[in-house]
Scaffold this motif. Structure first.
Motif, PDB file in Angstrom:
ATOM      1  N   ASN A 122       3.480  -3.935  -1.154  1.00  0.00           N
ATOM      2  CA  ASN A 122       4.236  -4.153  -0.537  1.00  0.00           C
ATOM      3  C   ASN A 122       3.364  -2.338   0.292  1.00  0.00           C
ATOM      4  OD1 ASN A 122       6.715  -5.040  -1.519  1.00  0.00           O
ATOM      5  ND2 ASN A 122       7.406  -2.767  -2.161  1.00  0.00           N
ATOM      6  N   ASP A 182       4.773   0.336   1.630  1.00  0.00           N
ATOM      7  CA  ASP A 182       5.755   1.561   2.286  1.00  0.00           C
ATOM      8  C   ASP A 182       5.697   1.893   2.810  1.00  0.00           C
ATOM      9  OD1 ASP A 182       7.767  -0.148   0.257  1.00  0.00           O
ATOM     10  OD2 ASP A 182       7.896   1.240  -1.502  1.00  0.00           O
ATOM     11  N   THR A 232       7.180  -5.693   3.473  1.00  0.00           N
ATOM     12  CA  THR A 232       7.108  -5.787   1.116  1.00  0.00           C
ATOM     13  C   THR A 232       6.549  -7.913   0.745  1.00  0.00           C
ATOM     14  OG1 THR A 232       9.749  -7.034   1.120  1.00  0.00           O
ATOM     15  CG2 THR A 232       9.286  -4.233   0.933  1.00  0.00           C
ATOM     16  N   GLN A 278       1.493  -0.313  -3.719  1.00  0.00           N
ATOM     17  CA  GLN A 278       1.600   0.072  -2.631  1.00  0.00           C
ATOM     18  C   GLN A 278       0.314  -0.577  -2.227  1.00  0.00           C
ATOM     19  OE1 GLN A 278       4.388   1.117  -0.942  1.00  0.00           O
ATOM     20  NE2 GLN A 278       5.587   0.895  -2.956  1.00  0.00           N
ATOM     21  N   TYR A 311       2.003   7.703  -0.331  1.00  0.00           N
ATOM     22  CA  TYR A 311       2.021   6.208  -0.824  1.00  0.00           C
ATOM     23  C   TYR A 311       0.634   6.161  -1.320  1.00  0.00           C
ATOM     24  CZ  TYR A 311       5.997   6.386   1.816  1.00  0.00           C
ATOM     25  OH  TYR A 311       7.553   7.011   2.840  1.00  0.00           O
ATOM     26  N   CYS A 312       0.165   6.621  -2.065  1.00  0.00           N
ATOM     27  CA  CYS A 312      -1.070   6.541  -3.110  1.00  0.00           C
ATOM     28  C   CYS A 312      -1.288   6.815  -4.762  1.00  0.00           C
ATOM     29  CB  CYS A 312      -2.361   7.196  -2.013  1.00  0.00           C
ATOM     30  SG  CYS A 312      -3.465   5.809  -3.106  1.00  0.00           S
TER      31      CYS A 312
END
Length: 451
Positions: free
Chosen positions: A87, A89, A387, A418, A442-443
């Motif tokens: 995804n 995100d 996504t 991600q 997001y990591c």
């Protein structure tokens, strides 16, 4: 006498740099201070997402079948890693820009867009990305000893706003791609830079280029007795490859079709604005990308086909509607037309992989020592999804990635991963020590099951 070692960097700085450097050889004299072939990174971008049901492979692990849209890649199945369950995100919940703009802006940066005044679909507030792209980060961190830190190539990109940029030197710092294959050839392999002077200047350029090719031929002739049979084949094949590119650019025999040509630059010049010439332009750019990597003129290449939310026409596929409109034509006919475009892009990737695989480097090929990342800015085109992105890897980066497998993170109730983690995985595979990339929120770390 023992022949003096000649480093690759020295070769590139000498007379060979005027047209093309010798591709990686097995012979010790050509390796210099490098004990193994370097790793390379290629991004292959195509627009307007995909049809998920026709893109995702069937099966799992190394027991998988390529889907209809990926069938052109069948000859390279053992060197592929299609992904499911990745995804984006980092841009899903942003309210800046359309999904297309958000997707392309975050694709290689792992960050959201800044606010701006660019129009994207039904939004007027999109700006540039807020971070550096992976290709530029790799160049800054690894500092490859090549004439070109990175090579950004475009095929009829046209859009000069956020929808037309995948590479960034930093926040709010987009890098435009080279869209003119004539300029690309001149910069990579040209003998001189033509200035004003029209036909006379072009005649001088051609004469200078022929002279450099003669010099290159003489140097290769002198080198051939000092290398093994495999390297002699490689030298000959490389020389012919560069000559073929120049011949096509000059409109000689064996060249591309030149319907709708303009201007007397490098012979019969292809009209770069004609949609019908997209295949010819793309092939030239891919040929030069492969040659530049084999020459070690660069180790990092991005190839961008058109732009996000592309309205490109495909007359060479006998289609009348534009790409974006077709991607939202949800009936049977629309999906068939969209599949035709996507399959054609898969054929272009297959052509590039074949070029990379044609260069041998010891017991591997240039493709084996490269990792190619095929990306697009949205997932399911009919939904503008960000996504379950249709991302695919090709090549193992010198044996780092375990290829020939379909990696499905959603199998057996698995959770999505991600795309920031995918970018981090690529960075580490190519030699960095990063622990995060893009927006750290997001990591979470490198992706499992890839290396």
């Amino acid at each position: 006498m023992r022949p003096r070692l000649i480093s690759r960097r020295r070769l590139l700085q000498g007379s060979l740099a005027a047209t093309a450097a010798i591709p990686l050889l097995n012979a010790e004299w050509a390796r210099g201070d490098e004990s193994s072939a370097p790793k390379r990174f290629v991004v292959f971008y195509t627009p307007n997402g995909t049809l998920e049901s026709s893109w995702m492979p069937r099966g799992s692990g190394n027991n998988y079948t390529l889907s209809p849209l990926l069938q052109p890649l069948e000859p390279f199945k053992a060197k592929l890693i299609p992904l499911r369950g990745v995804n984006m995100d980092v841009v899903v919940n942003s309210n800046i820009g359309s999904e297309h703009a958000r997707g392309i802006g975050g694709l290689l940066t792992g960050r959201a867009l800044l606010r701006g005044n660019f129009r994207s679909f039904n939004s007027n507030n999109a700006g540039w990305s807020s971070g550096i792209s992976l290709d530029q980060h790799l160049a800054n961190t690894l500092k490859p000893p090549t004439l070109f830190r990175t090579l950004e190539l475009g095929v009829q990109v046209r859009d000069a706003e956020v929808r037309g940029r995948i590479c960034y030197a930093g926040p709010d710092q987009p890098i435009p791609p080279r869209e003119d294959p004539y300029d690309t050839f001149q910069q990579l392999f040209g003998a001189a830079t033509p200035g004003p002077g029209g036909a006379d200047a072009m005649d001088r350029l051609r004469a200078q280029r022929r002279t450099v090719f003669d010099i290159l031929g003489e140097e290769i002739a002198a080198v051939r007795p000092r290398v093994g049979a495999e390297d002699r084949i490689k030298l000959d094949a490389h020389m012919q490859s560069i000559r073929d590119i120049e011949q096509r650019l000059a409109g000689g025999s064996g060249g591309v079709e030149t319907a709708g040509c303009t201007g007397p630059a490098l012979g019969e010049r292809i009209n770069l604005a004609d949609d019908a010439n997209m295949p010819a332009i793309g092939k030239l750019q891919m040929d030069m990308a492969a040659a530049a990597l084999a020459c070690d003129l660069t180790r990092i290449v991005t190839i961008q086909w058109s732009y996000a939310e592309s309205e490109h026409l495909y007359p060479f596929l006998d289609l009348r509607g534009n790409h974006h409109a077709i991607s939202h034509q949800w009936d049977t006919e629309g999906k068939a037309q969209y599949s035709k475009i996507h399959t054609w892009f898969a054929e272009q990737l297959a052509y590039l992989l074949g070029k990379l695989d044609s260069y041998t480097e010891g017991d591997r090929t240039l493709l084996d020592n490269t990792v190619v990342l095929w990306v697009t800015e949205i997932g399911e085109s009919t939904q503008h999804a960000l996504t379950n992105m249709p991302f695919l890897l090709a090549g193992s980066a010198g044996g780092v990635f375990r290829t020939g497998r379909f990696v499905d993170y959603l199998a057996n109730g698995g959770r999505p991963r991600q795309h920031n983690d995918l970018l981090l995985t690529l960075a580490n595979a190519l030699g960095t020590n990063d622990t995060t990339f893009g927006d750290p929120n997001y990591c979470t770390g490198t992706l499992p099951d890839l290396t």
